[in-house]
Structure formats: structure tokens, C-alpha cells
Design an enzyme around this catalytic site. Structure first.
Site, PDB file in Angstrom:
ATOM      1  N   CYS A 196      -9.519  22.929 -63.557  1.00 45.42           N
ATOM      2  CA  CYS A 196      -9.905  24.125 -62.932  1.00 45.42           C
ATOM      3  C   CYS A 196     -10.967  23.745 -62.090  1.00 45.42           C
ATOM      4  O   CYS A 196     -10.922  23.208 -60.961  1.00 45.42           O
ATOM      5  CB  CYS A 196      -9.965  25.272 -63.991  1.00 45.42           C
ATOM      6  SG  CYS A 196     -10.937  24.460 -65.284  1.00 45.42           S
ATOM      7  N   CYS A 209     -12.840  18.389 -61.782  1.00 44.29           N
ATOM      8  CA  CYS A 209     -12.269  19.037 -62.655  1.00 44.29           C
ATOM      9  C   CYS A 209     -10.664  19.339 -62.291  1.00 44.29           C
ATOM     10  O   CYS A 209     -10.504  20.075 -61.468  1.00 44.29           O
ATOM     11  CB  CYS A 209     -12.804  20.475 -63.054  1.00 44.29           C
ATOM     12  SG  CYS A 209     -12.169  21.216 -64.450  1.00 44.29           S
TER      13      CYS A 209
HETATM   14 CO   LIG Z   1     -12.398  23.298 -65.451  1.00 38.96          CO
END
Ligand SMILES: [Co+2]
Length: 190
Positions: free
Chosen positions: A95, A92
Site C-alpha cells: 500500500c 511499500c
Molecule cells: Co503499506
């Protein structure tokens, strides 16, 4: 950080916005009851049952939910199947979005900026640092998770596991193999 979290929890509790007992249940659930064993069961079933694998490929959310794994951070799932010529890797970049329902809580490195940036810039180099050196001709496909869609890598079934039960196969499926930073274990490791 721990002091800040405690202070925040105290204020939220005092204002009646959260119930400390409810938080404890959620933390306990994700630390002890839900973890990569769930994902391993999904992968082992896909290895054993071609119809299930097909379902998982077409509608991972429903196929995974049929085993009882659903809820927070697992509402919308996609399965990425490794093949002899393509390896899948999940990150990701924004985040730390992660499929909690099948893998539990994310490891610290998954949330760290170096992994998040370098997984897309130099995936082959990152995999080598995890001890996974792929053949130069193997393609690497990187999947960037979002709050809406999360990925589960389905590693290739190790050779020499013909006739194994799903339960035994699940023992070869590591957390990292379902993120793509590892492979399923060889049968000797079981
Ligand atoms: Co994320």
C-alpha cells in the site's frame, strides 16, 4: 474522489463519529508542522554524533523518539544506513506505509502502483528515472515497509562538510535521500 471524501466526512460528522475540527488539526499538523525536516535532523545528528548513529542503528524507534519525533505511523522504526557499497531504497509494495513522524505525508509517486511494483523488480532502473545512477558494483537493498515497521534511509554524509553544524548539515538532507530515491545534496547546493 474529492466529492466522495466530502460526502463521507459529512456523514461521519452528522452521525457524531468524527469531529471536523479534530480532522482539520490532524491534516494541518501533517501538512505544515511535520515533514522531512524532522528526518533531516535525525540524519544530521547521526552524521555528527557517532554515539547517536550507533543508537539509531540499534534502536531507531528510541533514538528518533529522543528528538521528539514519534506517534502515528512512526511507532516502530528501523534505520537503513547507506555505505560506499550498499544503497538502500524504501517502498511499500502492499500500500503506502511511510514514516510520517520523520518524513510527513508520502509523495504521490510513493503511493502509485508503478513505483510500488517496479522498486522491487528493477530498483536500478527506477533510481535512474529519479536521476540517480549508481555504479554497477553498488548493491541496492530494497526494504518493504509494513504497517508494523517503517524505514528511514540514512544517506552518506557528503564530502567537504567537515566541521559543519547539525543545522547546516540538515539542509543537505532531502526527503528523497531518506527514501533512497536520491542522495544527500553536495555542499555547493546548500
Ligand atoms: Co503499506
Amino acid at each position: 474522489m474529492a466529492a466522495r471524501v466530502r460526502a463521507l466526512e459529512t456523514i461521519l460528522t452528522q452521525k457524531g463519529l468524527v469531529d471536523a475540527a479534530a480532522i482539520d488539526v490532524i491534516v494541518d499538523t501533517y501538512e505544515h508542522k511535520i515533514g522531512p525536516r524532522n528526518g533531516a535532523r535525525v540524519v544530521a545528528k547521526a552524521w555528527s554524533d557517532p554515539a547517536y548513529a550507533d543508537w539509531l542503528r540499534k534502536d531507531a524507534t528510541a533514538a528518533i523518539a529522543s528528538l521528539g519525533f514519534t506517534g502515528r505511523q512512526g511507532e516502530h522504526m528501523q534505520a537503513a544506513f547507506n555505505t560506499p557499497d550498499t544503497h538502500n531504497l524504501v517502498v511499500c509494495t502492499l500500500c503506502s506505509c511511510y514514516p510520517w513522524a520523520v518524513l510527513g505525508l508520502p509523495p504521490v509517486w510513493y503511493k502509485a502502483p508503478p513505483y510500488r511494483s517496479r522498486a522491487v523488480i528493477d530498483p536500478r532502473g527506477v533510481l535512474a528515472e529519479f536521476g540517480l545512477t549508481l555504479a554497477a558494483e553498488t548493491k541496492i537493498r530494497v526494504w518493504d515497509s509494513t504497517a508494523e515497521l517503517r524505514y528511514l534511509v540514512v544517506p552518506e554524509r557528503p564530502a567537504g562538510t567537515e566541521g559543519w553544524s547539525e543545522e547546516k548539515l540538515a539542509g543537505l538532507v532531502t526527503r528523497d535521500s531518506m527514501i533512497g530515491t536520491g542522495l544527500a545534496l553536495a555542499p555547493e547546493a546548500a
